[in-house]
Design a protein around this motif. Structure first.
Motif, PDB file in Angstrom:
ATOM      1  N   GLY A   1      -1.226   9.029  -9.231  1.00  0.00           N
ATOM      2  CA  GLY A   1      -0.683   8.148  -8.202  1.00  0.00           C
ATOM      3  C   GLY A   1       0.681   8.595  -7.725  1.00  0.00           C
ATOM      4  N   GLU A   2       1.505   9.072  -8.652  1.00  0.00           N
ATOM      5  CA  GLU A   2       2.823   9.564  -8.269  1.00  0.00           C
ATOM      6  C   GLU A   2       2.706  10.820  -7.417  1.00  0.00           C
ATOM      7  N   VAL A   3       1.755  11.677  -7.732  1.00  0.00           N
ATOM      8  CA  VAL A   3       1.539  12.881  -6.928  1.00  0.00           C
ATOM      9  C   VAL A   3       1.132  12.501  -5.512  1.00  0.00           C
ATOM     10  N   LEU A   4       0.236  11.504  -5.386  1.00  0.00           N
ATOM     11  CA  LEU A   4      -0.186  11.050  -4.052  1.00  0.00           C
ATOM     12  C   LEU A   4       0.991  10.495  -3.264  1.00  0.00           C
ATOM     13  N   ARG A   5       1.826   9.697  -3.912  1.00  0.00           N
ATOM     14  CA  ARG A   5       2.983   9.126  -3.214  1.00  0.00           C
ATOM     15  C   ARG A   5       3.952  10.226  -2.777  1.00  0.00           C
ATOM     16  N   MET A   6       4.151  11.225  -3.624  1.00  0.00           N
ATOM     17  CA  MET A   6       5.057  12.318  -3.277  1.00  0.00           C
ATOM     18  C   MET A   6       4.541  13.081  -2.057  1.00  0.00           C
ATOM     19  N   LEU A   7       3.223  13.326  -2.001  1.00  0.00           N
ATOM     20  CA  LEU A   7       2.645  14.105  -0.914  1.00  0.00           C
ATOM     21  C   LEU A   7       2.545  13.328   0.388  1.00  0.00           C
ATOM     22  N   ALA A   8       2.837  12.042   0.349  1.00  0.00           N
ATOM     23  CA  ALA A   8       2.692  11.192   1.533  1.00  0.00           C
ATOM     24  C   ALA A   8       4.021  10.907   2.211  1.00  0.00           C
ATOM     25  N   GLU A   9       5.087  11.638   1.879  1.00  0.00           N
ATOM     26  CA  GLU A   9       6.412  11.367   2.448  1.00  0.00           C
ATOM     27  C   GLU A   9       6.989  12.624   3.085  1.00  0.00           C
ATOM     28  N   PRO A  10       6.424  13.075   4.217  1.00  0.00           N
ATOM     29  CA  PRO A  10       6.923  14.295   4.863  1.00  0.00           C
ATOM     30  C   PRO A  10       8.219  14.054   5.626  1.00  0.00           C
ATOM     31  N   ALA A  11       8.930  15.130   5.867  1.00  0.00           N
ATOM     32  CA  ALA A  11      10.133  15.088   6.708  1.00  0.00           C
ATOM     33  C   ALA A  11      10.488  16.515   7.107  1.00  0.00           C
TER      34      ALA A  11
ATOM     35  N   PRO B   1      -3.274  14.447   1.124  1.00  0.00           N
ATOM     36  CA  PRO B   1      -2.877  14.186  -0.267  1.00  0.00           C
ATOM     37  C   PRO B   1      -4.051  14.129  -1.239  1.00  0.00           C
ATOM     38  N   VAL B   2      -5.183  13.586  -0.794  1.00  0.00           N
ATOM     39  CA  VAL B   2      -6.319  13.444  -1.706  1.00  0.00           C
ATOM     40  C   VAL B   2      -6.932  14.808  -2.021  1.00  0.00           C
ATOM     41  N   THR B   3      -7.121  15.649  -1.003  1.00  0.00           N
ATOM     42  CA  THR B   3      -7.725  16.964  -1.264  1.00  0.00           C
ATOM     43  C   THR B   3      -6.801  17.839  -2.112  1.00  0.00           C
ATOM     44  N   VAL B   4      -5.497  17.708  -1.882  1.00  0.00           N
ATOM     45  CA  VAL B   4      -4.553  18.472  -2.695  1.00  0.00           C
ATOM     46  C   VAL B   4      -4.587  17.988  -4.143  1.00  0.00           C
ATOM     47  N   LEU B   5      -4.665  16.669  -4.325  1.00  0.00           N
ATOM     48  CA  LEU B   5      -4.739  16.116  -5.685  1.00  0.00           C
ATOM     49  C   LEU B   5      -5.988  16.611  -6.402  1.00  0.00           C
ATOM     50  N   TRP B   6      -7.103  16.635  -5.683  1.00  0.00           N
ATOM     51  CA  TRP B   6      -8.353  17.086  -6.309  1.00  0.00           C
ATOM     52  C   TRP B   6      -8.264  18.574  -6.690  1.00  0.00           C
ATOM     53  N   GLU B   7      -7.688  19.382  -5.803  1.00  0.00           N
ATOM     54  CA  GLU B   7      -7.505  20.799  -6.120  1.00  0.00           C
ATOM     55  C   GLU B   7      -6.595  20.970  -7.334  1.00  0.00           C
ATOM     56  N   ALA B   8      -5.571  20.126  -7.425  1.00  0.00           N
ATOM     57  CA  ALA B   8      -4.658  20.191  -8.567  1.00  0.00           C
ATOM     58  C   ALA B   8      -5.398  19.877  -9.866  1.00  0.00           C
ATOM     59  N   GLN B   9      -6.294  18.895  -9.808  1.00  0.00           N
ATOM     60  CA  GLN B   9      -7.065  18.580 -11.012  1.00  0.00           C
ATOM     61  C   GLN B   9      -7.953  19.752 -11.409  1.00  0.00           C
ATOM     62  N   GLN B  10      -8.581  20.400 -10.415  1.00  0.00           N
ATOM     63  CA  GLN B  10      -9.449  21.531 -10.711  1.00  0.00           C
ATOM     64  C   GLN B  10      -8.676  22.688 -11.362  1.00  0.00           C
ATOM     65  N   ARG B  11      -7.400  22.772 -11.077  1.00  0.00           N
ATOM     66  CA  ARG B  11      -6.581  23.837 -11.642  1.00  0.00           C
ATOM     67  C   ARG B  11      -5.901  23.421 -12.938  1.00  0.00           C
ATOM     68  N   GLY B  12      -6.143  22.200 -13.394  1.00  0.00           N
ATOM     69  CA  GLY B  12      -5.548  21.737 -14.641  1.00  0.00           C
ATOM     70  C   GLY B  12      -4.083  21.380 -14.531  1.00  0.00           C
TER      71      GLY B  12
ATOM     72  N   ALA C   1       5.209  17.685   0.721  1.00  0.00           N
ATOM     73  CA  ALA C   1       4.714  16.592   1.560  1.00  0.00           C
ATOM     74  C   ALA C   1       4.573  17.025   3.007  1.00  0.00           C
ATOM     75  N   THR C   2       5.541  17.792   3.496  1.00  0.00           N
ATOM     76  CA  THR C   2       5.490  18.230   4.891  1.00  0.00           C
ATOM     77  C   THR C   2       4.354  19.221   5.108  1.00  0.00           C
ATOM     78  N   ALA C   3       4.140  20.113   4.146  1.00  0.00           N
ATOM     79  CA  ALA C   3       3.019  21.045   4.258  1.00  0.00           C
ATOM     80  C   ALA C   3       1.685  20.322   4.190  1.00  0.00           C
ATOM     81  N   THR C   4       1.629  19.230   3.425  1.00  0.00           N
ATOM     82  CA  THR C   4       0.392  18.445   3.354  1.00  0.00           C
ATOM     83  C   THR C   4       0.126  17.731   4.674  1.00  0.00           C
ATOM     84  N   ALA C   5       1.202  17.217   5.288  1.00  0.00           N
ATOM     85  CA  ALA C   5       1.044  16.503   6.552  1.00  0.00           C
ATOM     86  C   ALA C   5       0.794  17.456   7.719  1.00  0.00           C
ATOM     87  N   TYR C   6       1.382  18.642   7.680  1.00  0.00           N
ATOM     88  CA  TYR C   6       1.264  19.607   8.763  1.00  0.00           C
ATOM     89  C   TYR C   6       0.849  20.963   8.194  1.00  0.00           C
TER      90      TYR C   6
END
Length: 375
Positions: free
Chosen positions: A267-277, A247-258, A203-208
């Motif tokens: 949805g759970e992946v999006l929520r996880m990536l949206a909680e940085p610290a 979070p959205v671009t990471v989710l899309w890349e994850a789908q492309q990689r199976g 999540a922190t890497a996604t935010a920063y």
């Protein structure tokens, strides 16, 4: 660990319980030295500690400490044998004159003493390696250590020293690969804590995403959860391509990689990536530390399995142990890169299309949410 008997525990050299082959080899060697004490000068590399029982250890120590008798006198009387018995009984009180007589009787060829000594030393090498590997595994699990990584690496170095010593004593031979199957990987310690910290890292890497540059030493394989490892690869790939990271671009890349084919909830992946610290560097270092400790445990268990198989020759043990230790060496290099200050910061990356403010630069107060302290 291999059992070390008490001084009186094995005074009966002919106990009814089955003995390992090395016990009989030790008997043959001691019998040869009792018959022909001058053959002690033909032996190299063997000490009293090389023997597997307290009685054998005491006898060899006594034979080594006493001046050899005159061969003619030794053939006529048992004076020197009496001195050996008296000296050895200081350490192994249960020894008797009949025990020494029995050793002489079981020695088939006194002139084979150097070969017997080589066998004893080979078994001693196996026991030393087993003890050192078990100590490494024990250190990994010692939760009282203030600096677990440094202590574990010290034990790994001690294990490597044992391996080098065995290699110096025993020349290489054909068929060097150990026959023993590797043990299964150890269970991950503090699994719940690891999951939480890996989520914070992602999540922190996604935010920063600029913080990803600070952890080039972190590899996907350092993360315990396969989905997390895949998401980290997605993040590093997007950052390397200088594409937008959220979070959205990471989710899309994850789908492309199976990565979602296993049924992971988007949805759970999006929520996880949206909680940085905290910072990417802090959570990355935590993940790398865990990876190093798990690798050390697996290496120790691997070498213990090799050493526990008496069919492996000393050089087979050396080859197998060095291959296993190379796994620690690879993670260790990355750990040193992660924890050693650099004199010059890496060159800045060209700004990505999406710009975000970075997290606090200090790592002392990383989390805005509570996480258990490092072990």
């Amino acid at each position: 660990m291999p059992h070390t008997p008490e001084p009186d525990e094995d005074h009966d050299l002919y106990a009814s319980a089955p003995r390992q082959p090395v016990f009989h080899v030790e008997q043959a060697l001691l019998g040869a030295l009792l018959l022909d004490p001058h053959r002690l000068g033909d032996l190299t590399g063997i000490t009293a500690e090389s023997f597997s029982t307290a009685a054998h250890t005491a006898l060899f120590a006594a034979i080594s400490a006493l001046p050899p008798p005159d061969p003619d006198e030794h053939a006529k009387n048992a004076t020197w044998l009496d001195r050996v018995l008296t000296t050895a009984r200081q350490q192994a009180h249960g020894l008797t004159a009949s025990d020494l007589h029995a050793l002489v009787q079981v020695c088939p060829w006194p002139r084979h003493a150097p070969a017997y000594a080589r066998m004893v030393e080979a078994e001693h090498a196996r026991r030393r390696l087993e003890v050192a590997a078990e100590r490494l595994v024990h250190t990994v699990h010692d939760a009282s250590l203030p600096h677990p990584v440094q202590t574990v690496l010290t034990e790994a170095d001690a294990l490597a020293t044992v391996v080098d010593d065995i290699a110096a004593r025993f020349p290489p031979r054909a068929g060097v690969l150990p026959r023993t199957a590797a043990p299964p990987p150890p269970a991950a310690p503090d699994y719940i804590e690891a999951i939480e910290e890996e989520r914070l890292l992602l999540a922190t890497a996604t935010a920063y995403p600029a913080g990803i540059d600070a952890v080039p030493w972190l590899l996907p394989g350092d993360l315990l959860v396969p989905l997390h490892a895949g998401l980290w690869q997605c993040l590093t790939t997007l950052a390397r391509r200088q594409e937008p990271v959220d979070p959205v671009t990471v989710l899309w890349e994850a789908q492309q990689r199976g990565l979602l084919d296993d049924g992971s909830d988007p949805g759970e992946v999006l929520r996880m990536l949206a909680e940085p610290a905290g910072s990417v560097e802090h959570w990355g270092e935590r993940a790398l530390q865990r990876s190093l400790l798990i690798t050390a445990e697996h290496t120790g268990r691997h070498i213990t399995a090799f050493a526990g198989d008496p069919a492996n020759t000393p050089f087979q043990l050396v080859v197998g142990a060095r291959r296993a230790l190379s796994d620690i060496g690879a993670v260790r290099s990355r750990w040193q890169n992660a924890t050693t200050p650099t004199c010059c910061p890496p060159p800045p990356r060209r700004p990505a299309p999406t710009t975000r403010a970075g997290p606090p630069t200090t790592t002392a107060a990383h989390a805005s949410r509570p996480v258990r302290a490092a072990r």
